[in-house]
Structures are given as C-alpha cells and as structure tokens.
Scaffold this motif. Structure first.
Motif, PDB file in Angstrom:
ATOM      1  N   GLU A  59       0.830  -1.214   0.000  1.00 12.48           N
ATOM      2  CA  GLU A  59       0.000   0.000   0.000  1.00 12.48           C
ATOM      3  C   GLU A  59       0.859   1.257   0.000  1.00 12.48           C
ATOM      4  O   GLU A  59       0.557   2.229  -0.685  1.00 12.48           O
ATOM      5  CB  GLU A  59      -0.938   0.015   1.213  1.00 12.48           C
ATOM      6  CG  GLU A  59      -2.177  -0.795   0.993  1.00 12.48           C
ATOM      7  CD  GLU A  59      -3.333  -0.306   1.837  1.00 12.48           C
ATOM      8  OE1 GLU A  59      -3.565   0.921   1.928  1.00 12.48           O
ATOM      9  OE2 GLU A  59      -4.004  -1.164   2.403  1.00 12.48           O
ATOM     10  N   ALA A  60       1.934   1.239   0.784  1.00 13.04           N
ATOM     11  CA  ALA A  60       2.836   2.396   0.853  1.00 13.04           C
ATOM     12  C   ALA A  60       3.484   2.660  -0.504  1.00 13.04           C
ATOM     13  O   ALA A  60       3.643   3.817  -0.908  1.00 13.04           O
ATOM     14  CB  ALA A  60       3.895   2.170   1.928  1.00 13.04           C
ATOM     15  N   GLN A  61       3.855   1.595  -1.198  1.00  6.16           N
ATOM     16  CA  GLN A  61       4.437   1.754  -2.542  1.00  6.16           C
ATOM     17  C   GLN A  61       3.421   2.352  -3.507  1.00  6.16           C
ATOM     18  O   GLN A  61       3.762   3.217  -4.305  1.00  6.16           O
ATOM     19  CB  GLN A  61       4.934   0.413  -3.073  1.00  6.16           C
ATOM     20  CG  GLN A  61       6.245  -0.020  -2.484  1.00  6.16           C
ATOM     21  CD  GLN A  61       6.755  -1.277  -3.166  1.00  6.16           C
ATOM     22  OE1 GLN A  61       6.017  -2.230  -3.375  1.00  6.16           O
ATOM     23  NE2 GLN A  61       8.040  -1.266  -3.495  1.00  6.16           N
ATOM     24  N   LYS A  62       2.164   1.893  -3.442  1.00  6.13           N
ATOM     25  CA  LYS A  62       1.122   2.422  -4.329  1.00  6.13           C
ATOM     26  C   LYS A  62       0.915   3.911  -4.097  1.00  6.13           C
ATOM     27  O   LYS A  62       0.691   4.663  -5.035  1.00  6.13           O
ATOM     28  CB  LYS A  62      -0.197   1.680  -4.112  1.00  6.13           C
ATOM     29  CG  LYS A  62      -0.216   0.284  -4.682  1.00  6.13           C
ATOM     30  CD  LYS A  62      -1.550  -0.367  -4.411  1.00  6.13           C
ATOM     31  CE  LYS A  62      -1.553  -1.820  -4.847  1.00  6.13           C
ATOM     32  NZ  LYS A  62      -2.807  -2.505  -4.476  1.00  6.13           N
ATOM     33  N   ARG A  63       1.002   4.336  -2.856  1.00  8.91           N
ATOM     34  CA  ARG A  63       0.820   5.754  -2.512  1.00  8.91           C
ATOM     35  C   ARG A  63       2.103   6.557  -2.679  1.00  8.91           C
ATOM     36  O   ARG A  63       2.090   7.765  -2.545  1.00  8.91           O
ATOM     37  CB  ARG A  63       0.352   5.898  -1.072  1.00  8.91           C
ATOM     38  CG  ARG A  63      -1.081   5.559  -0.868  1.00  8.91           C
ATOM     39  CD  ARG A  63      -1.625   6.332   0.320  1.00  8.91           C
ATOM     40  NE  ARG A  63      -2.978   5.941   0.587  1.00  8.91           N
ATOM     41  CZ  ARG A  63      -4.037   6.583   0.120  1.00  8.91           C
ATOM     42  NH1 ARG A  63      -3.879   7.667  -0.604  1.00  8.91           N
ATOM     43  NH2 ARG A  63      -5.244   6.156   0.396  1.00  8.91           N
ATOM     44  N   GLU A  64       3.204   5.850  -2.932  1.00 12.18           N
ATOM     45  CA  GLU A  64       4.511   6.491  -3.070  1.00 12.18           C
ATOM     46  C   GLU A  64       4.869   7.297  -1.819  1.00 12.18           C
ATOM     47  O   GLU A  64       5.344   8.433  -1.888  1.00 12.18           O
ATOM     48  CB  GLU A  64       4.549   7.365  -4.327  1.00 12.18           C
ATOM     49  CG  GLU A  64       4.338   6.561  -5.601  1.00 12.18           C
ATOM     50  CD  GLU A  64       4.346   7.405  -6.863  1.00 12.18           C
ATOM     51  OE1 GLU A  64       4.469   8.645  -6.789  1.00 12.18           O
ATOM     52  OE2 GLU A  64       4.210   6.810  -7.943  1.00 12.18           O
ATOM     53  N   LEU A  65       4.638   6.679  -0.641  1.00 15.63           N
ATOM     54  CA  LEU A  65       4.960   7.336   0.626  1.00 15.63           C
ATOM     55  C   LEU A  65       6.465   7.478   0.773  1.00 15.63           C
ATOM     56  O   LEU A  65       7.212   6.564   0.454  1.00 15.63           O
ATOM     57  CB  LEU A  65       4.426   6.522   1.810  1.00 15.63           C
ATOM     58  CG  LEU A  65       2.920   6.355   1.932  1.00 15.63           C
ATOM     59  CD1 LEU A  65       2.584   5.593   3.210  1.00 15.63           C
ATOM     60  CD2 LEU A  65       2.203   7.684   1.914  1.00 15.63           C
ATOM     61  N   THR A  66       6.883   8.628   1.247  1.00 13.31           N
ATOM     62  CA  THR A  66       8.303   8.852   1.491  1.00 13.31           C
ATOM     63  C   THR A  66       8.592   9.047   2.972  1.00 13.31           C
ATOM     64  O   THR A  66       9.755   9.088   3.368  1.00 13.31           O
ATOM     65  CB  THR A  66       8.803  10.084   0.716  1.00 13.31           C
ATOM     66  OG1 THR A  66       8.031  11.215   1.115  1.00 13.31           O
ATOM     67  CG2 THR A  66       8.688   9.863  -0.776  1.00 13.31           C
ATOM     68  N   ALA A  67       7.540   9.181   3.787  1.00 13.20           N
ATOM     69  CA  ALA A  67       7.711   9.386   5.217  1.00 13.20           C
ATOM     70  C   ALA A  67       6.455   8.915   5.947  1.00 13.20           C
ATOM     71  O   ALA A  67       5.379   8.830   5.359  1.00 13.20           O
ATOM     72  CB  ALA A  67       7.951  10.854   5.516  1.00 13.20           C
ATOM     73  N   VAL A  68       6.611   8.592   7.208  1.00  9.38           N
ATOM     74  CA  VAL A  68       5.490   8.254   8.079  1.00  9.38           C
ATOM     75  C   VAL A  68       5.670   9.007   9.389  1.00  9.38           C
ATOM     76  O   VAL A  68       6.801   9.396   9.696  1.00  9.38           O
ATOM     77  CB  VAL A  68       5.394   6.727   8.337  1.00  9.38           C
ATOM     78  CG1 VAL A  68       4.882   5.988   7.130  1.00  9.38           C
ATOM     79  CG2 VAL A  68       6.708   6.147   8.808  1.00  9.38           C
ATOM     80  N   PRO A  69       4.652   9.267  10.146  1.00  8.29           N
ATOM     81  CA  PRO A  69       3.260   8.893   9.919  1.00  8.29           C
ATOM     82  C   PRO A  69       2.597   9.800   8.878  1.00  8.29           C
ATOM     83  O   PRO A  69       2.951  10.966   8.742  1.00  8.29           O
ATOM     84  CB  PRO A  69       2.616   9.104  11.292  1.00  8.29           C
ATOM     85  CG  PRO A  69       3.408  10.203  11.904  1.00  8.29           C
ATOM     86  CD  PRO A  69       4.818  10.003  11.404  1.00  8.29           C
ATOM     87  N   GLN A  70       1.640   9.226   8.166  1.00  8.22           N
ATOM     88  CA  GLN A  70       0.823   9.973   7.210  1.00  8.22           C
ATOM     89  C   GLN A  70      -0.590   9.435   7.288  1.00  8.22           C
ATOM     90  O   GLN A  70      -0.803   8.255   7.583  1.00  8.22           O
ATOM     91  CB  GLN A  70       1.349   9.830   5.786  1.00  8.22           C
ATOM     92  CG  GLN A  70       2.593  10.651   5.526  1.00  8.22           C
ATOM     93  CD  GLN A  70       2.912  10.748   4.050  1.00  8.22           C
ATOM     94  OE1 GLN A  70       2.037  10.734   3.202  1.00  8.22           O
ATOM     95  NE2 GLN A  70       4.193  10.857   3.739  1.00  8.22           N
ATOM     96  N   ALA A  71      -1.556  10.311   7.003  1.00  6.26           N
ATOM     97  CA  ALA A  71      -2.962   9.919   7.010  1.00  6.26           C
ATOM     98  C   ALA A  71      -3.614  10.389   5.716  1.00  6.26           C
ATOM     99  O   ALA A  71      -3.267  11.444   5.186  1.00  6.26           O
ATOM    100  CB  ALA A  71      -3.675  10.531   8.220  1.00  6.26           C
ATOM    101  N   PHE A  72      -4.558   9.593   5.230  1.00 11.11           N
ATOM    102  CA  PHE A  72      -5.276   9.904   3.992  1.00 11.11           C
ATOM    103  C   PHE A  72      -6.751   9.564   4.144  1.00 11.11           C
ATOM    104  O   PHE A  72      -7.108   8.604   4.819  1.00 11.11           O
ATOM    105  CB  PHE A  72      -4.737   9.072   2.817  1.00 11.11           C
ATOM    106  CG  PHE A  72      -3.356   9.445   2.387  1.00 11.11           C
ATOM    107  CD1 PHE A  72      -3.158  10.327   1.337  1.00 11.11           C
ATOM    108  CD2 PHE A  72      -2.251   8.899   3.015  1.00 11.11           C
ATOM    109  CE1 PHE A  72      -1.873  10.672   0.934  1.00 11.11           C
ATOM    110  CE2 PHE A  72      -0.972   9.232   2.623  1.00 11.11           C
ATOM    111  CZ  PHE A  72      -0.777  10.122   1.573  1.00 11.11           C
ATOM    112  N   ARG A  73      -7.588  10.349   3.481  1.00  8.87           N
ATOM    113  CA  ARG A  73      -8.999   9.992   3.254  1.00  8.87           C
ATOM    114  C   ARG A  73      -9.104   9.879   1.741  1.00  8.87           C
ATOM    115  O   ARG A  73      -9.023  10.871   1.034  1.00  8.87           O
ATOM    116  CB  ARG A  73      -9.955  11.043   3.771  1.00  8.87           C
ATOM    117  CG  ARG A  73     -11.421  10.654   3.498  1.00  8.87           C
ATOM    118  CD  ARG A  73     -12.407  11.735   3.873  1.00  8.87           C
ATOM    119  NE  ARG A  73     -12.312  12.141   5.244  1.00  8.87           N
ATOM    120  CZ  ARG A  73     -13.079  11.661   6.233  1.00  8.87           C
ATOM    121  NH1 ARG A  73     -13.995  10.769   5.974  1.00  8.87           N
ATOM    122  NH2 ARG A  73     -12.919  12.086   7.464  1.00  8.87           N
TER     123      ARG A  73
END
Length: 100
Positions: A59-73
């Motif tokens: 899931e993180a790869q699909k969102r291309e996350l580069t840092a955490v914590p992160q929140a999305f709606r």
C-alpha cells in the motif's frame, strides 16, 4: 410515481500509515489503538497500516509514501499530529468537495 432520492457517496475511511522504527508513529499508533483520537473534531473509524508488513508495504508503494506517519482519506492527504498535553491524535482532512 416513486420518489427518486440520491444516495450520498459513502465517506471513505481514514488510513493512517505507521512504522515500528518511527518513534512518533509508535506514540500515534498507541493513542489510536486506545481510541484517543478525533478526525476533524469528530469520532470516526480509522485503519492503521504498518508499512513494515507485506500488505502495508504494498500500500505504501502504491501511494509512493516517502515518510510516516501519514494519514489519507481516499486520495487526499490529511494533517496528523498529537497533542502533547492530552496525547490525543488530531487528524484534519479537507471536508469540501473539489469543484475545480
């Protein structure tokens, strides 16, 4: 003649991405598990995703996350912070529809 009513689009669940190696994430994760959080000042159901699991990593790869914590709606990123006094996690998401 039957009345036709429009069914509003179901509100998407908030997803909060965390990781075990992230100290702020662990504090946020603990507060979320204890139910000590609000989303836009209201109680809502959220999904906590650990990006160090196989499913969370995908899931993180699909969102291309580069840092955490992160929140999305849905596709929209939300602001996430923890109140140092109350240890309450505050998640703020845009409520308005995009009319551009």
């Amino acid at each position: 003649m039957a009345e036709v009513t429009e069914i509003p689009k179901e509100k998407e669940m908030i997803k909060v991405y965390t990781a075990g190696h992230c100290t702020p994430c662990e504090e946020i994760k603990k507060a979320l598990q204890e139910g000590n959080f609000t989303v836009d000042g209201k109680e809502e159901t959220i999904d906590v995703i650990d990006i160090e699991t196989d499913e969370g990593f995908v899931e993180a790869q699909k969102r291309e996350l580069t840092a955490v914590p992160q929140a999305f709606r849905g596709a929209k990123e939300c602001k996430i912070k923890i109140d140092d006094e109350t240890k309450t996690v505050l998640i703020e998401c845009e409520n308005g529809e995009d009319n551009s």
